[in-house]
Every structure is written in C-alpha cells, then in structure tokens.
Design a protein around this motif. Structure first.
Motif, short mmCIF file in Angstrom:
data_model
loop_
_atom_site.label_atom_id
_atom_site.label_comp_id
_atom_site.label_asym_id
_atom_site.label_seq_id
_atom_site.Cartn_x
_atom_site.Cartn_y
_atom_site.Cartn_z
N GLN A 18 0.83 -1.20 0.00
CA GLN A 18 0.00 0.00 0.00
C GLN A 18 0.87 1.25 0.00
OE1 GLN A 18 -2.38 -0.78 3.49
NE2 GLN A 18 -4.06 -1.64 2.29
N ALA A 19 1.91 1.25 0.79
CA ALA A 19 2.82 2.40 0.85
C ALA A 19 3.50 2.61 -0.49
CB ALA A 19 3.85 2.20 1.96
N GLU A 20 3.91 1.54 -1.14
CA GLU A 20 4.57 1.66 -2.44
C GLU A 20 3.60 2.18 -3.49
OE1 GLU A 20 7.75 1.67 -5.00
OE2 GLU A 20 7.76 1.33 -2.84
N ARG A 21 2.35 1.71 -3.47
CA ARG A 21 1.35 2.23 -4.41
C ARG A 21 1.13 3.72 -4.20
NH1 ARG A 21 -1.17 -2.83 -3.72
NH2 ARG A 21 -2.47 -2.06 -2.04
N GLU A 49 20.86 9.78 -10.84
CA GLU A 49 21.19 8.44 -10.34
C GLU A 49 20.21 8.00 -9.26
OE1 GLU A 49 23.50 11.02 -10.09
OE2 GLU A 49 24.54 10.61 -11.96
N ARG A 50 19.81 8.95 -8.44
CA ARG A 50 18.86 8.64 -7.36
C ARG A 50 17.48 8.32 -7.95
NH1 ARG A 50 18.41 8.84 -1.99
NH2 ARG A 50 16.59 9.81 -1.02
N ARG A 51 17.05 9.09 -8.96
CA ARG A 51 15.77 8.82 -9.62
C ARG A 51 15.81 7.49 -10.36
NH1 ARG A 51 16.07 14.30 -11.76
NH2 ARG A 51 16.56 13.20 -13.66
N ALA A 52 16.97 7.15 -10.94
CA ALA A 52 17.11 5.88 -11.65
C ALA A 52 16.99 4.70 -10.69
CB ALA A 52 18.44 5.81 -12.41
N ALA A 53 17.52 4.87 -9.50
CA ALA A 53 17.45 3.80 -8.50
C ALA A 53 16.04 3.63 -7.96
CB ALA A 53 18.42 4.10 -7.36
N ASP A 54 15.31 4.75 -7.86
CA ASP A 54 13.93 4.71 -7.36
C ASP A 54 13.15 5.82 -8.05
OD1 ASP A 54 11.52 4.62 -6.04
OD2 ASP A 54 12.36 4.92 -4.04
N PRO A 55 12.48 5.51 -9.16
CA PRO A 55 11.77 6.54 -9.94
C PRO A 55 10.68 7.28 -9.16
CG PRO A 55 12.01 4.55 -11.22
CD PRO A 55 12.44 4.22 -9.82
N ALA A 56 10.21 6.72 -8.07
CA ALA A 56 9.15 7.37 -7.29
C ALA A 56 9.71 8.20 -6.13
CB ALA A 56 8.17 6.33 -6.78
#
Length: 66
Positions: A18-21, A49-56
């Motif tokens: 739920q948190a990830e959604r 690089e940070r956005r690539a590791a976690d786009p959200a």
C-alpha cells in the motif's frame, strides 16, 4: 505461534505494498504537475542516479539525511 507470525508478516507485506502504491501515485501526480524530479522539501533537482534507483523518490539526498 507460527500462524500468528505468518499473519503478522502478511499484514506487514500488505502495508508495504500500500505504501509503495501511494508513493507511485504521488510520483505520477508530480509528473502531471510538472514537478517530477524535484525535491518535495527543498525544491532542488533530485540527482538522476537517485531517480534511476527509485523513480518514485520524492526527496533529494540532503533532505533525506537531514
């Protein structure tokens, strides 16, 4: 005891999903508003690089540490 532990683990997994959604929904909203890629705290650009590791990701490294 195992049943209680399994139930607790399943509930924790549901909460993580739920948190990830919610995190993804918030990122999509930032895209729509033209604010994607910028820290929600300080407004500075989030490193590619940070956005690539976690786009959200919503915060820059400095604000995350701070």
């Amino acid at each position: 005891m195992d049943a209680l532990q399994n139930q607790a683990m399943a509930q924790a997994q549901v909460r993580r999903r739920q948190a990830e959604r919610q995190k993804v929904r918030a990122a999509l909203l930032r895209i729509e508003e033209g604010e994607y890629g910028f820290c929600t705290d300080c407004g500075e650009e989030i490193a590619a690089e940070r956005r690539a590791a976690d786009p959200a990701i919503a915060r820059c490294l400095d604000c995350t540490r701070g």
